[in-house]
Design a protein around this motif. Structure first.
Motif, PDB file in Angstrom:
ATOM      1  N   UNK A  96      -1.116 -55.033 -26.054  1.00  0.00           N
ATOM      2  CA  UNK A  96      -1.302 -56.101 -27.040  1.00  0.00           C
ATOM      3  C   UNK A  96      -0.129 -57.068 -27.098  1.00  0.00           C
ATOM      4  N   UNK A  97       0.954 -56.774 -26.388  1.00  0.00           N
ATOM      5  CA  UNK A  97       2.087 -57.703 -26.359  1.00  0.00           C
ATOM      6  C   UNK A  97       1.890 -58.796 -25.315  1.00  0.00           C
ATOM      7  N   UNK A  98       0.793 -58.767 -24.590  1.00  0.00           N
ATOM      8  CA  UNK A  98       0.512 -59.764 -23.556  1.00  0.00           C
ATOM      9  C   UNK A  98      -0.600 -60.699 -24.021  1.00  0.00           C
ATOM     10  N   UNK A  99      -0.397 -61.986 -23.753  1.00  0.00           N
ATOM     11  CA  UNK A  99      -1.418 -62.975 -24.105  1.00  0.00           C
ATOM     12  C   UNK A  99      -2.686 -62.787 -23.289  1.00  0.00           C
ATOM     13  N   UNK A 100      -2.574 -62.096 -22.158  1.00  0.00           N
ATOM     14  CA  UNK A 100      -3.762 -61.836 -21.342  1.00  0.00           C
ATOM     15  C   UNK A 100      -4.812 -61.069 -22.136  1.00  0.00           C
ATOM     16  N   UNK A 101      -4.369 -60.068 -22.881  1.00  0.00           N
ATOM     17  CA  UNK A 101      -5.311 -59.270 -23.667  1.00  0.00           C
ATOM     18  C   UNK A 101      -5.682 -59.963 -24.970  1.00  0.00           C
ATOM     19  N   UNK A 102      -4.687 -60.489 -25.690  1.00  0.00           N
ATOM     20  CA  UNK A 102      -4.964 -61.089 -27.000  1.00  0.00           C
ATOM     21  C   UNK A 102      -5.828 -62.337 -26.876  1.00  0.00           C
ATOM     22  N   UNK A 103      -5.603 -63.132 -25.835  1.00  0.00           N
ATOM     23  CA  UNK A 103      -6.462 -64.301 -25.622  1.00  0.00           C
ATOM     24  C   UNK A 103      -7.857 -63.896 -25.163  1.00  0.00           C
ATOM     25  N   UNK A 104      -7.941 -62.797 -24.433  1.00  0.00           N
ATOM     26  CA  UNK A 104      -9.256 -62.305 -23.997  1.00  0.00           C
ATOM     27  C   UNK A 104     -10.097 -61.840 -25.176  1.00  0.00           C
ATOM     28  N   UNK A 105      -9.444 -61.505 -26.283  1.00  0.00           N
ATOM     29  CA  UNK A 105     -10.170 -61.104 -27.490  1.00  0.00           C
ATOM     30  C   UNK A 105     -10.513 -62.315 -28.351  1.00  0.00           C
ATOM     31  N   UNK A 106      -9.516 -63.176 -28.595  1.00  0.00           N
ATOM     32  CA  UNK A 106      -9.700 -64.270 -29.553  1.00  0.00           C
ATOM     33  C   UNK A 106     -10.491 -65.442 -28.984  1.00  0.00           C
ATOM     34  N   UNK A 107     -10.284 -65.779 -27.710  1.00  0.00           N
ATOM     35  CA  UNK A 107     -10.941 -66.968 -27.152  1.00  0.00           C
ATOM     36  C   UNK A 107     -12.459 -66.821 -27.044  1.00  0.00           C
ATOM     37  N   UNK A 109     -14.380 -64.912 -28.770  1.00  0.00           N
ATOM     38  CA  UNK A 109     -14.891 -64.814 -30.135  1.00  0.00           C
ATOM     39  C   UNK A 109     -14.971 -66.198 -30.767  1.00  0.00           C
ATOM     40  N   UNK A 110     -13.914 -66.984 -30.601  1.00  0.00           N
ATOM     41  CA  UNK A 110     -13.887 -68.334 -31.168  1.00  0.00           C
ATOM     42  C   UNK A 110     -14.931 -69.233 -30.509  1.00  0.00           C
ATOM     43  N   UNK A 111     -15.087 -69.125 -29.190  1.00  0.00           N
ATOM     44  CA  UNK A 111     -16.083 -69.937 -28.490  1.00  0.00           C
ATOM     45  C   UNK A 111     -17.497 -69.607 -28.952  1.00  0.00           C
ATOM     46  N   UNK A 112     -17.773 -68.333 -29.167  1.00  0.00           N
ATOM     47  CA  UNK A 112     -19.106 -67.948 -29.637  1.00  0.00           C
ATOM     48  C   UNK A 112     -19.360 -68.487 -31.043  1.00  0.00           C
ATOM     49  N   UNK A 113     -18.346 -68.466 -31.904  1.00  0.00           N
ATOM     50  CA  UNK A 113     -18.504 -69.025 -33.254  1.00  0.00           C
ATOM     51  C   UNK A 113     -18.787 -70.518 -33.191  1.00  0.00           C
ATOM     52  N   UNK A 114     -18.021 -71.236 -32.350  1.00  0.00           N
ATOM     53  CA  UNK A 114     -18.179 -72.684 -32.249  1.00  0.00           C
ATOM     54  C   UNK A 114     -19.548 -73.058 -31.674  1.00  0.00           C
ATOM     55  N   UNK A 154      -7.787 -69.971 -31.641  1.00  0.00           N
ATOM     56  CA  UNK A 154      -7.648 -68.802 -30.757  1.00  0.00           C
ATOM     57  C   UNK A 154      -6.228 -68.601 -30.273  1.00  0.00           C
ATOM     58  N   UNK A 155      -5.501 -69.709 -30.048  1.00  0.00           N
ATOM     59  CA  UNK A 155      -4.110 -69.589 -29.625  1.00  0.00           C
ATOM     60  C   UNK A 155      -3.228 -68.989 -30.701  1.00  0.00           C
ATOM     61  N   UNK A 156      -3.439 -69.399 -31.949  1.00  0.00           N
ATOM     62  CA  UNK A 156      -2.626 -68.845 -33.033  1.00  0.00           C
ATOM     63  C   UNK A 156      -2.922 -67.365 -33.262  1.00  0.00           C
ATOM     64  N   UNK A 215      -9.036 -62.641 -40.200  1.00  0.00           N
ATOM     65  CA  UNK A 215      -9.109 -64.058 -39.822  1.00  0.00           C
ATOM     66  C   UNK A 215     -10.347 -64.336 -38.976  1.00  0.00           C
ATOM     67  N   UNK A 216     -10.674 -63.424 -38.077  1.00  0.00           N
ATOM     68  CA  UNK A 216     -11.885 -63.596 -37.271  1.00  0.00           C
ATOM     69  C   UNK A 216     -13.135 -63.580 -38.152  1.00  0.00           C
ATOM     70  N   UNK A 217     -13.130 -62.726 -39.175  1.00  0.00           N
ATOM     71  CA  UNK A 217     -14.252 -62.687 -40.103  1.00  0.00           C
ATOM     72  C   UNK A 217     -14.369 -63.988 -40.889  1.00  0.00           C
ATOM     73  N   UNK A 218     -13.232 -64.532 -41.321  1.00  0.00           N
ATOM     74  CA  UNK A 218     -13.241 -65.808 -42.056  1.00  0.00           C
ATOM     75  C   UNK A 218     -13.713 -66.956 -41.171  1.00  0.00           C
ATOM     76  N   UNK A 219     -13.278 -66.958 -39.913  1.00  0.00           N
ATOM     77  CA  UNK A 219     -13.740 -68.011 -38.996  1.00  0.00           C
ATOM     78  C   UNK A 219     -15.251 -67.897 -38.772  1.00  0.00           C
ATOM     79  N   UNK A 220     -15.749 -66.674 -38.725  1.00  0.00           N
ATOM     80  CA  UNK A 220     -17.188 -66.493 -38.547  1.00  0.00           C
ATOM     81  C   UNK A 220     -17.977 -66.968 -39.759  1.00  0.00           C
ATOM     82  N   UNK A 221     -17.413 -66.723 -40.967  1.00  0.00           N
ATOM     83  CA  UNK A 221     -18.121 -67.122 -42.190  1.00  0.00           C
ATOM     84  C   UNK A 221     -18.202 -68.637 -42.355  1.00  0.00           C
ATOM     85  N   UNK A 222     -17.296 -69.376 -41.689  1.00  0.00           N
ATOM     86  CA  UNK A 222     -17.286 -70.827 -41.832  1.00  0.00           C
ATOM     87  C   UNK A 222     -18.418 -71.505 -41.065  1.00  0.00           C
TER      88      UNK A 222
END
Length: 224
Positions: A96-107, A109-114, A154-156, A215-222
Motif C-alpha cells: 500500500x506504500x506504492x502508487x501502483x496499488x493505491x491508484x489501481x484501487x482509486x482510479x 472506482x472513480x471512473x466507474x462513479x463518473x 483519485x490522485x488524492x 471517502x469512496x462511499x461519499x463520492x459514490x453517493x454524490x
C-alpha cells in the motif's frame, strides 16, 4: 549499512528479477476459508460486529435501500487494512506504500462513479458543479474549481494512503538505523520510542483504510 533509505520500499527481488514481493498482497485470500469451516470464536464475532457496523454506516451514507451496495466498500476496507497491517511485520513488503496499488484501487472506482453519474444522472452532475446560491458572476469559476477538484480525487485518495504508509515506515527505519552508534541507555529509550511508533502506525493502518472507504462511499453517493 543501508545505502538508500527508500530501498525498504523496493518491490524487486534477486530471484530472476521478478517482483515476488507483490505476492504478499494476496496472502489475505488464505484467510477467507477461515469463517466457513472453523467453529465461530471471539475473533469471528468481533470481526462480524465490525463489518456490520461498517455496513450500517456505509448504507446510511449511500442513501440506498440495496444491501449489496456496501459490499464493495467493506471489501476495499478489509483489503487495505490487511495490507497496511502486513507491512508492519519485518521483512514483509508494504504494497500500500506504492502508487501502483493505491491508484489501481482509486482510479477504476472513480471512473466507474463518473461514467455512471454522467450517463444516468447527467442533470444532477451538472447541478453538482454549481452550489446553490452561487452568484452568476462566480458560476464559471465554480465550474472550473469543481471540475478540477473532481479530476484530482483519485490522485488524492492514492497519495493520501501511500504517503501515510511511507512516512511512518521511513521514520521507524531512520530511528532504527542510528541504534548502532548509541549507548545502552539511549538504546532502551529508542526501543520505547519504536514501540510507541509501532502503536501509532497500527492506528494509522486502521484510520487510513477507514478514510479511503468513507471517502469512496461519499463520492459514490454524490452521483446518485
Amino acid at each position: 549499512m543501508m545505502t538508500n533509505l527508500f530501498s525498504i520500499f523496493d518491490p524487486s527481488t534477486n530471484l530472476l528479477f521478478i517482483p515476488f514481493n507483490w505476492i504478499s498482497t494476496f496472502l489475505g485470500l488464505l484467510f477467507i476459508p477461515y469463517s466457513f469451516w472453523l467453529i465461530p470464536n471471539r475473533y469471528y464475532f468481533i470481526w462480524n460486529l465490525i463489518l456490520n457496523k461498517l455496513h450500517k454506516e456505509f448504507k446510511t451514507l449511500l442513501n440506498s435501500n440495496s444491501n449489496g451496495s456496501t459490499f464493495i466498500f467493506i471489501s476495499m476496507f478489509v483489503f487495505i487494512l490487511f495490507n497496511n497491517f502486513l507491512g508492519l511485520f519485518p521483512y514483509i513488503f508494504t504494497s500500500t506504500s506504492h502508487l501502483t496499488l493505491s491508484l489501481s484501487i482509486s482510479l477504476p472506482l472513480w471512473l466507474s462513479f463518473m461514467l455512471y453519474g454522467w450517463i444516468n444522472n447527467t442533470q444532477h452532475m451538472f447541478m453538482h458543479m454549481i452550489p446553490q446560491g452561487t452568484p452568476g458572476i462566480l458560476m464559471p469559476f465554480m465550474v472550473l474549481i469543481e471540475t478540477i477538484s473532481n479530476i484530482i480525487r483519485p490522485g488524492t485518495l492514492a497519495v493520501r494512503l501511500s504517503a501515510n504508509m511511507i512516512a511512518g515506515h521511513l521514520l521507524m527505519t531512520l530511528l532504527s538505523s542510528t541504534s548502532s552508534n548509541l549507548y545502552f541507555y539511549f538504546i532502551v529509550i529508542l526501543i520505547f520510542i519504536q514501540i510507541l511508533l509501532l502503536i501509532l502506525e497500527s492506528a494509522v493502518a486502521v484510520i487510513q483504510s477507514y478514510v479511503i472507504a468513507i471517502l469512496s462511499t461519499l463520492y459514490s453517493s454524490e452521483v446518485n
